[in-house]
Design an enzyme around this catalytic site. Structure first.
Site, short mmCIF file in Angstrom:
data_model
loop_
_atom_site.label_atom_id
_atom_site.label_comp_id
_atom_site.label_asym_id
_atom_site.label_seq_id
_atom_site.Cartn_x
_atom_site.Cartn_y
_atom_site.Cartn_z
N CYS A 1 -3.57 0.86 6.32
CA CYS A 1 -3.68 0.40 7.53
C CYS A 1 -4.27 1.17 8.67
CB CYS A 1 -2.55 -0.40 8.84
SG CYS A 1 -1.04 0.87 8.50
N ASN B 1 1.05 -0.92 0.03
CA ASN B 1 0.00 -0.22 0.01
C ASN B 1 0.41 1.61 0.32
OD1 ASN B 1 0.64 -0.85 2.68
ND2 ASN B 1 -1.15 0.04 3.52
N GLU C 1 8.14 1.29 16.64
CA GLU C 1 9.62 1.83 16.14
C GLU C 1 9.23 3.21 16.51
OE1 GLU C 1 10.70 0.05 13.06
OE2 GLU C 1 10.07 -2.11 13.50
N GLU D 1 4.42 -4.33 12.17
CA GLU D 1 3.39 -3.40 12.24
C GLU D 1 2.13 -4.10 10.77
OE1 GLU D 1 1.05 -0.92 10.53
OE2 GLU D 1 2.47 -0.01 10.12
#
Ligand code: ADP
Length: 490
Positions: free
Chosen positions: A289, A158, A463, A256
């Protein structure tokens, strides 16, 4: 130029792997198509075990010299890398748009500059804030952030350029070398990134790219015994598979993953700003996301707010992502289109009320209308599962406890958005929503210094800023007894 190339949006892109500072053709190929019109773009190298072995070996051989440069020695090279990314902004943006259908203007003005910043920011951060001393009555603790080794970086389609550099930046700044496995549905900008890295003078083997299919090249990579780190952005099912490989070799893994983030609107919020931001959740066709996909509105303003959102969504033109007026481009792939349509069809069949959208747009085969469902049960599939398309749900709440309970009522915990005019109330709600990031009266602002990641099944670890270095470094403590030396150091 040697090796296999294709002209993509007027840009010559290598279709080979990039291993040890050389293009490697590999034995097999896979096709990548443009979601804009379904046209075939190129046949890209499909890596296997031999390519992965070669890349990890090259990265391991390059590691000692790259680590020995120190953060100070690496900083100018990484700044050069960032500069070259900016110099190729037009090419990178055009190729990304052709390959994954994301908005050209967004790539040009936000994603590419951010990709460059991902590299330069962490190069600077590595120098300033990491190694430090902690004094104890008996010893001085000399805390050092040492390079770890080879990091495997696996990224989704994406936003491949942005998400790859978000990993490459801190991994290289921390003194590691990397092997990147780009997404097979959008592999092309990572190939340009390798070319840019070479131009910037990154030594051979420091940054390697093995193209290929996740279940083949990706799986070979994460199962390689010589990795020091695995960083993954993608889906929950794939994270479970990669996590098993990481567990077998006891390799630290950062992940993630997906989300089903709440977007809470309180009655006293700036409703115009909130409505614009709700409409903005459709950008990139909802293939984000972090998107706030569950709109939770305080009941007493429902009708007023719905009218504002409806008006804002009417401005979200669906169409060719290269056009400056387009706000919603195509879905990435026919398989993904079928998946999104399936969610929508099942929601309709289960009796959810369609407020707008709900079917293919007339812009083309892979284009889907911005869609909103109301009347959804909290435990319905459409309320619980990540659609990863331009599909939102609309619910109301009457008090904050209800809003928080619904917000927290999924397996995810990636992000949340809250629009609220009352600071005390906002902070009370925000502190109780389970999420790695909670935006209040804003959306998508991501400070590279701040922690980023997901709770629950939305991820493992954080992160960003120091957290990236906590992951990508081998943190060592040299504990020295005070006053124990007879001869001092340099
Ligand atoms: P998405 O749904 O976003 O495509 P995936 O998790 O399928 O998410 O893919 C994200 C990345 O993970 C891609 O680069 C893909 O090739 C890779 N991948 C998929 N399956 C595996 C696997 N079994 N092992 C390693 N990498 C994989």
């Amino acid at each position: 130029m040697s090796g296999n190339h294709a002209q993509i949006a007027g840009v010559s892109v290598s279709l080979d792997h990039w291993i040890d500072g050389k293009r490697v053709a590999g034995a097999d190929r896979f096709a990548t198509a443009s979601p804009i019109d379904g046209s075939h773009l190129a046949d890209v190298a499909a890596g296997g075990q031999a390519d992965v072995d070669m890349a990890v070996d090259a990265a391991n051989r390059a590691f000692p010299a790259w680590a020995a440069l120190g953060a100070k020695g690496r900083q100018p090279i990484l700044h050069g890398f960032a500069k070259e990314i900016l110099a190729r902004a037009d090419d990178l943006a055009a190729v990304e748009t052709a390959d994954n259908g994301s908005l050209l203007q967004g790539n040009l003005h936000r994603m590419v500059p951010r990709a460059a910043q991902n590299i330069s920011f962490f190069a600077d951060w590595a120098l300033t804030l990491l190694d430090h001393k902690i004094e104890h009555e008996e010893v001085t603790n000399n805390v050092r952030y040492d390079p770890a080794g080879v990091a495997a970086l696996i990224t989704p389609w994406n936003a491949p350029l942005m998400l790859t550099t978000w990993k490459v930046g801190p991994a290289l700044a921390a003194g590691n070398t990397v092997v990147i496995k780009p997404p097979e549905w959008a592999p092309l900008t990572c190939s340009l990134l390798a070319e840019i890295a070479e131009k910037a003078g990154l030594p051979p083997g420091v940054l390697n790219v093995v193209q290929g299919i996740g279940e083949i090249a990706g799986e070979a990579l994460v199962n390689h015994p010589d990795l020091a780190r695995i960083s993954f952005t993608g889906s929950v099912p794939t994270a479970k598979i990669i996590g098993q490989a990481a567990a077998r070799s006891v390799t630290p893994m950062s992940a993630e993953l997906g989300g089903k983030s709440p977007f809470i609107v309180c009655a006293d919020a700036n409703l115009d700003a909130a409505a614009q931001t709700v409409a903005g959740q459709y950008i990139n066709a909802g293939q984000v996301c972090l998107a706030g996909t569950r709109i939770l509105v305080e009941a007493k303003i429902e009708q007023e707010f719905l009218a504002k959102v409806r008006a804002a969504v009417a401005q979200m033109n669906v169409g060719d992502p290269r056009a400056a007026t387009t706000r919603v481009g195509p879905l990435i792939h026919p398989e993904h289109f079928a998946r999104v349509s399936g969610f929508v069809d099942r929601a309709k069949a289960s009796g959810a009320e369609l407020l707008w959208g709900g079917s293919q747009s007339d812009a083309g085969a892979l284009y889907f209308q911005p869609t909103m469902f109301a009347g959804v049960a909290p435990d319905a599939e459409i309320s619980q599962q990540e659609v990863f398309g331009p599909v939102l749900t609309w619910q109301t709440f009457t008090d904050d406890e209800e809003a928080i309970a619904v917000a927290n009522g999924t397996q995810f915990g990636l992000a949340g958005t809250l629009f609220c005019g009352n600071e005390a109330r906002a902070m009370r709600i925000a502190s109780q929503v389970v999420a790695g990031t909670l935006w209040v009266n804003c959306f998508f602002v991501r400070d590279l210094a701040a922690p980023f990641g997901g709770s629950r099944v939305s991820g493992i670890g954080r992160e960003g800023g120091t957290w990236s270095f906590d992951f990508y470094s081998d943190i060592k403590n040299i504990a020295v007894r005070k006053g124990s030396f007879t001869v001092g150091g340099a």
